[in-house]
Design a protein around this motif. Structure first.
Motif, PDB file in Angstrom:
ATOM      1  N   UNK A  25      -4.292   4.004  39.753  1.00 21.59           N
ATOM      2  CA  UNK A  25      -5.361   3.486  40.597  1.00 21.59           C
ATOM      3  C   UNK A  25      -4.984   2.183  41.270  1.00 21.59           C
ATOM      4  N   UNK A  26      -4.286   1.306  40.525  1.00 19.14           N
ATOM      5  CA  UNK A  26      -3.877   0.026  41.106  1.00 19.14           C
ATOM      6  C   UNK A  26      -2.867   0.233  42.225  1.00 19.14           C
ATOM      7  N   UNK A  27      -1.954   1.183  42.010  1.00 12.49           N
ATOM      8  CA  UNK A  27      -0.945   1.456  43.036  1.00 12.49           C
ATOM      9  C   UNK A  27      -1.588   2.027  44.297  1.00 12.49           C
ATOM     10  N   UNK A  28      -2.693   2.756  44.125  1.00 11.41           N
ATOM     11  CA  UNK A  28      -3.357   3.381  45.269  1.00 11.41           C
ATOM     12  C   UNK A  28      -4.681   2.682  45.606  1.00 11.41           C
ATOM     13  N   UNK A  29      -4.774   1.393  45.246  1.00 14.01           N
ATOM     14  CA  UNK A  29      -6.048   0.699  45.363  1.00 14.01           C
ATOM     15  C   UNK A  29      -6.546   0.561  46.793  1.00 14.01           C
ATOM     16  N   UNK A  30      -5.655   0.691  47.773  1.00 15.94           N
ATOM     17  CA  UNK A  30      -6.082   0.574  49.162  1.00 15.94           C
ATOM     18  C   UNK A  30      -6.697   1.871  49.685  1.00 15.94           C
ATOM     19  N   UNK A  32      -9.292   5.294  49.063  1.00 15.92           N
ATOM     20  CA  UNK A  32     -10.569   5.579  48.402  1.00 15.92           C
ATOM     21  C   UNK A  32     -10.357   6.228  47.035  1.00 15.92           C
ATOM     22  N   UNK A  33      -9.388   7.135  46.944  1.00 12.90           N
ATOM     23  CA  UNK A  33      -9.118   7.806  45.670  1.00 12.90           C
ATOM     24  C   UNK A  33      -8.679   6.804  44.611  1.00 12.90           C
ATOM     25  N   UNK A  34      -7.814   5.865  44.989  1.00 14.15           N
ATOM     26  CA  UNK A  34      -7.347   4.862  44.039  1.00 14.15           C
ATOM     27  C   UNK A  34      -8.484   3.989  43.542  1.00 14.15           C
ATOM     28  N   UNK A  35      -9.364   3.579  44.457  1.00 10.95           N
ATOM     29  CA  UNK A  35     -10.498   2.747  44.038  1.00 10.95           C
ATOM     30  C   UNK A  35     -11.434   3.524  43.111  1.00 10.95           C
ATOM     31  N   UNK A  36     -11.588   4.820  43.392  1.00  5.89           N
ATOM     32  CA  UNK A  36     -12.427   5.648  42.524  1.00  5.89           C
ATOM     33  C   UNK A  36     -11.856   5.758  41.121  1.00  5.89           C
ATOM     34  N   UNK A  37     -10.525   5.899  41.031  1.00  3.35           N
ATOM     35  CA  UNK A  37      -9.871   5.976  39.718  1.00  3.35           C
ATOM     36  C   UNK A  37     -10.057   4.674  38.958  1.00  3.35           C
ATOM     37  N   UNK A  38      -9.931   3.535  39.635  1.00  2.00           N
ATOM     38  CA  UNK A  38     -10.101   2.233  38.979  1.00  2.00           C
ATOM     39  C   UNK A  38     -11.515   2.057  38.426  1.00  2.00           C
ATOM     40  N   UNK A  39     -12.507   2.598  39.124  1.00  2.00           N
ATOM     41  CA  UNK A  39     -13.901   2.435  38.682  1.00  2.00           C
ATOM     42  C   UNK A  39     -14.260   3.436  37.582  1.00  2.00           C
ATOM     43  N   UNK A  40     -13.884   4.700  37.791  1.00  2.00           N
ATOM     44  CA  UNK A  40     -14.339   5.752  36.886  1.00  2.00           C
ATOM     45  C   UNK A  40     -13.555   5.822  35.583  1.00  2.00           C
ATOM     46  N   UNK A  41     -12.278   5.450  35.607  1.00  2.00           N
ATOM     47  CA  UNK A  41     -11.463   5.565  34.392  1.00  2.00           C
ATOM     48  C   UNK A  41     -12.014   4.732  33.238  1.00  2.00           C
ATOM     49  N   UNK A  42     -12.334   3.436  33.433  1.00  2.00           N
ATOM     50  CA  UNK A  42     -12.895   2.660  32.317  1.00  2.00           C
ATOM     51  C   UNK A  42     -14.238   3.210  31.833  1.00  2.00           C
ATOM     52  N   UNK A  43     -15.062   3.710  32.773  1.00  2.00           N
ATOM     53  CA  UNK A  43     -16.358   4.263  32.374  1.00  2.00           C
ATOM     54  C   UNK A  43     -16.178   5.510  31.513  1.00  2.00           C
ATOM     55  N   UNK A  44     -15.256   6.391  31.945  1.00  2.00           N
ATOM     56  CA  UNK A  44     -15.003   7.605  31.172  1.00  2.00           C
ATOM     57  C   UNK A  44     -14.429   7.267  29.805  1.00  2.00           C
ATOM     58  N   UNK A  45     -13.527   6.279  29.767  1.00  2.00           N
ATOM     59  CA  UNK A  45     -12.933   5.883  28.494  1.00  2.00           C
ATOM     60  C   UNK A  45     -13.988   5.297  27.556  1.00  2.00           C
ATOM     61  N   UNK A  46     -14.897   4.480  28.110  1.00  2.00           N
ATOM     62  CA  UNK A  46     -15.957   3.890  27.286  1.00  2.00           C
ATOM     63  C   UNK A  46     -16.861   4.973  26.705  1.00  2.00           C
ATOM     64  N   UNK A  47     -17.192   5.967  27.540  1.00  2.00           N
ATOM     65  CA  UNK A  47     -18.033   7.065  27.056  1.00  2.00           C
ATOM     66  C   UNK A  47     -17.355   7.811  25.914  1.00  2.00           C
ATOM     67  N   UNK A  48     -16.068   8.137  26.094  1.00  2.00           N
ATOM     68  CA  UNK A  48     -15.361   8.895  25.064  1.00  2.00           C
ATOM     69  C   UNK A  48     -15.196   8.089  23.781  1.00  2.00           C
ATOM     70  N   UNK A  49     -14.936   6.787  23.908  1.00  2.00           N
ATOM     71  CA  UNK A  49     -14.808   5.955  22.709  1.00  2.00           C
ATOM     72  C   UNK A  49     -16.125   5.910  21.936  1.00  2.00           C
ATOM     73  N   UNK A  50     -17.225   5.731  22.662  1.00  2.00           N
ATOM     74  CA  UNK A  50     -18.528   5.730  21.997  1.00  2.00           C
ATOM     75  C   UNK A  50     -18.821   7.091  21.375  1.00  2.00           C
ATOM     76  N   UNK A  51     -18.459   8.152  22.095  1.00  2.00           N
ATOM     77  CA  UNK A  51     -18.743   9.501  21.613  1.00  2.00           C
ATOM     78  C   UNK A  51     -18.019   9.787  20.303  1.00  2.00           C
ATOM     79  N   UNK A  52     -16.760   9.337  20.208  1.00  2.00           N
ATOM     80  CA  UNK A  52     -15.971   9.667  19.026  1.00  2.00           C
ATOM     81  C   UNK A  52     -16.081   8.637  17.904  1.00  2.00           C
TER      82      UNK A  52
END
Length: 324
Positions: A25-30, A32-52
């Protein structure tokens, strides 16, 4: 505390995947796809950590993602999991969501407030009380007067004169037995219970015992008899031409130890009222002048709530409903 020890290695894989995604995401931050990865990845990781790793969140998430009609729980006294599951009794028609990890207080609150668990239908089995409602022969007339009028008195009030055997009402044992037990002294549990309706319509003069009733009627039920005669309420002959119960039928419901019998007619018998006395001697109440019993004929399960007034009297007018 993890919901399952097997989740520990998965957590390390999740961390590695998150680092890789953040790098992409950082490499592709300029873009739209890269910015989406930067935003959604931490959210998805937080959800999975809480879930497990967070049991209440895990249970709540599973209650939505993996709905089930069963409710089992593996929870020890100190809040830790135990291999010996226990079950919690649930009321009928309660739909619980979740599977084997449904143990947290948050989950229980969520499940019992499930919309489908609250869907019930109420059927009114009572006649409306109104001025001039026909009394049993020999009883006083029913009068309902608008005694205070807002336009004149600046408030409204009504005055009701009624005997306890008018309209839909419940007869207590004191009605025809030499007992000093007022209806208000009978435990409230007697007036609420599982209902069963038996179709005895067809214009018969007597409601007789049938062997099939042995299976239909269970202990502690409230038994409702649909004769169809209730459609004649308020008409000539209503108090004189109704069917009657045979003593054999009365002995059956005595044997079954039911709480109450309900009728869409004014009485289960006539003078000298031997059926009344047989039931009263066995502490079975009688609800008379019911209506709308036909709406219960094809209902497999329902609850009857037949509440009299809290009154120092032999019997009482009542509001009786069926909850499906």
């Amino acid at each position: 505390m993890a919901s399952n020890p097997a989740y520990v290695p998965f957590t390390f894989l999740l961390a590695a995947a998150l680092i890789a995604l953040l790098g992409i995401g950082w490499a592709q931050r300029k873009k739209r796809l890269g910015r989406g990865v930067l935003i959604l990845s931490p959210l998805a990781a937080a959800f999975l950590l809480l879930y497990f790793w967070h049991i209440p969140f895990h249970d709540a998430a599973r209650s939505v993602l993996a709905p089930s009609r069963s409710y089992s729980c593996e929870l020890d006294g100190d809040g830790s999991r135990t291999p010996e599951p226990f079950t919690i009794p649930l009321p009928k028609r309660t739909v619980f969501k979740g599977k084997t990890n449904a143990c947290s207080p948050f989950y229980r609150t969520y499940a019992t407030n499930d919309r489908r668990a609250r869907e019930v239908k109420i059927i009114d089995l009572s006649h409306r009380i109104q001025d001039g409602m026909p009394p049993y022969p020999g009883d006083t007339e029913t009068t309902l007067v608008h005694s205070k009028v807002y336009e004149r008195d600046f408030y409204n009030n009504h005055q009701l004169t009624i005997n306890m055997h008018a309209g839909t009402h419940i007869d207590g044992p004191m009605h025809l037995l030499d007992r000093k037990e007022y209806l208000s002294e009978i435990p409230l549990e007697t007036f609420i219970g599982e209902g069963v309706v038996i179709d005895v319509s067809g214009g018969m003069k007597e409601i007789a015992y049938k062997e099939e009733y042995e299976e239909r009627i269970k202990n502690n039920q409230i038994v409702l008899l649909y004769t169809g005669f209730g459609s004649r309420f308020g008409q000539p002959g209503y108090f004189s031409d109704h069917p009657v119960l045979t003593m054999e039928f009365a002995q059956l419901i005595v044997k079954k130890q039911i709480k109450m019998i309900g009728l869409d007619m004014p009485s289960p018998d006539r003078d000298p009222f031997e059926i009344h006395k047989c039931l009263f001697e066995n502490r079975i109440l009688i609800a008379e002048n019911l209506t709308n019993l036909d709406q219960l004929l094809h209902v497999p399960a329902f609850e009857v709530i037949a509440l009299p007034l809290s009154i120092r009297a032999d019997s009482s007018i009542a509001r009786i409903i069926a909850r499906i």
